[in-house]
Write a protein that holds these residues in place. Structure first.
Motif: not given
Lengths: 118, 351
Positions: B198-199, B203-205, B236-238, B340-341
């Motif tokens: 994730l990092f 961080g988010e996906a 995927l989300n975290k 979506p970012r």
């Protein structure tokens, strides 16, 4: 007693479930959001709900505690949001802070059972 | 740029100083608020921050000095106001400078002697307004940092809660200290790997295929522990990433002990798909030994049920088929997919 876990971290939910069972009670369900829990609560006859404050649909644990309070079901905050929990202490029978101390959960279960049978 | 500038507050009670200064600034696209009496001065400074303050020497009455003092005392900590004082020819600037520095902490004073050199005044005002913009940037950074620290605190607490829960649940079902150490380390390592993935992705996906490979690939050995993955790209989300990786970790360790991966011929297929608004996932073991449904209250299968129930909003289907374990789950794709970012830098390169 019939107990429900409102907790969005499945690891913590499962941990709580096991503590409830080890204390000789039944965990009848769990949910990660207040919206989901509310739809399940219509059909459940509950004695106690462990409530995390920060859930997948926001900080809705407070609303959940209020909802239960209005219907006479005991709630207990299990949360890292200590300040928020303290500010709404009147909505629940007890506050347990995270990380969870198993003894604290046992005490709450005993407390609610006692007040229910007396 | 000019539209971002804040108003310059001009307080000049006598003659038509105020209007002349205002028209000078306006012709150079500097927004101005004019003020010729102390009521108006107090009204403006009581409610907002000027970009800069310009005062004539004769405007420096005790009352006006006090109004500015109160404003400076109440200004936010990131703010430092520049005050321009237009002094009469022959006035003692040094004495005035000492007095104002004492009375007005939290400000910077600049003195210009009349008659004014307009270029000098204008460039001084421009510099002060730009400094003001930088002060606002500092304020925004401070706010962002506060928000990040808050978020970090929240995440650390959440991770500690997860680790405590994993430890307690592992300890409950462990038969020996070695058993506990091995199981707990494996689970903790999985949690660590998801965090790293994730990092690295911001961080988010994290990609579904990447995540499953991350968990399964360490078990892949020559001639054993075979698996195949099939499915479309899914970001995927975290929360979904954490739950799915721990679920797959439990399934994999279970397969090594009792299932398909306990024999050389066994295979595992992980498949996922998206149908409209629904996401579905299956884990299928084949070629393993004949399975019997475990009777002991195990952590693994309970975790899988609980995690997939929370993730999908409905319980998964676990079946002990003759060929091996099958797990199927499905739920709204919005529950697993990362939002979506927003493209923060879109458009900034234009021009």
């Amino acid at each position: 007693m019939r107990v429900f876990c409102l907790e969005d971290n499945p690891l913590v939910a499962l941990d709580l479930e096991m503590m409830i069972e080890d204390a000789g009670h039944e965990c009848v369900g769990s949910a990660g959001s207040f919206a989901e829990a509310r739809s399940m609560w219509q059909d459940l006859d509950l004695d106690l709900v462990f409530i995390d404050i920060d859930l997948t649909d926001g900080k809705t644990g407070i609303d959940a505690a209020r909802w239960l309070r209005e219907r006479g079901t005991a709630g207990c905050f299990v949360t890292g949001q200590t300040e928020l929990a303290e500010a709404h202490r009147d909505l629940v029978v007890e506050i347990v802070t995270k990380p969870i101390d198993e003894k604290a959960i046992e005490r709450v279960l005993a407390l609610v059972q006692q007040s229910g049978s007396s | 740029m000019a539209t971002d500038l804040e108003e310059v507050l001009v307080h000049a009670p006598f003659r038509n100083d105020c209007r002349m200064l205002a028209s000078l600034f306006e012709t150079h696209a500097i927004p101005v608020f004019q003020c010729t009496d102390e009521e108006t001065l107090a009204g403006f400074l009581g409610g907002q921050l000027p970009g800069a303050l310009v005062m004539t020497q004769e405007a420096l009455t005790d009352r006006a000095m006090a109004i500015v003092h109160d404003h400076l005392a109440a200004q936010p900590e990131w703010s430092e106001l520049t005050v321009f004082v237009l002094v009469e020819k022959g006035a003692s600037q040094a004495a005035m400078a000492r007095q104002l520095a004492d009375r007005w902490p939290g400000s910077r004073q600049v003195f210009y002697q009349r008659p004014l050199a307009t270029i000098e005044l204008l460039s001084g005002i421009q510099t002060a307004l730009l400094a003001r913009l930088r002060q606002r940037d500092v304020r925004d950074h401070m706010a962002l940092e506060r928000e990040l620290r808050h978020e970090l605190n929240h995440r650390v607490k959440n991770i500690l809660a997860s680790v405590t829960a994993i430890f307690r649940m592992t300890a409950r079902v462990s038969e020996s200290r070695d058993d506990l150490t091995e199981r707990f380390s494996g689970r903790l390592a999985t949690l660590g790997n998801v965090h790293s993935a994730l990092f690295e992705s911001g961080g988010e996906a994290v990609e579904m295929r990447q995540l499953i490979s991350l968990v399964l690939s360490p078990y892949e050995t020559s001639g054993g522990s075979q698996y195949d993955l099939s499915g479309p790209p899914v970001s995927l989300n975290k929360d979904a990433a954490t739950s799915l990786s721990l679920t797959v970790h439990e399934l994999a360790t279970n397969a090594i002990k009792y299932g398909a991966w306990s024999v050389p011929s066994g295979r595992i297929s992980v498949a996922w798909r998206i149908d409209g608004s629904e996401f579905s996932l299956s884990w299928r073991e084949t070629g393993g030994p004949k399975l019997v449904e475990p009777t002991r209250r195990g952590y693994g299968t309970r975790y899988i049920r609980s995690a997939l129930q929370t993730l999908f909003g409905n319980p998964p289907d676990l079946r002990f088929e003759p060929g091996g374990l099958v797990v199927e789950g499905h739920g709204q794709r919005s529950r697993v997919e990362a939002a979506p970012r927003p493209d923060r830098y879109a458009g900034e390169d234009v021009g």
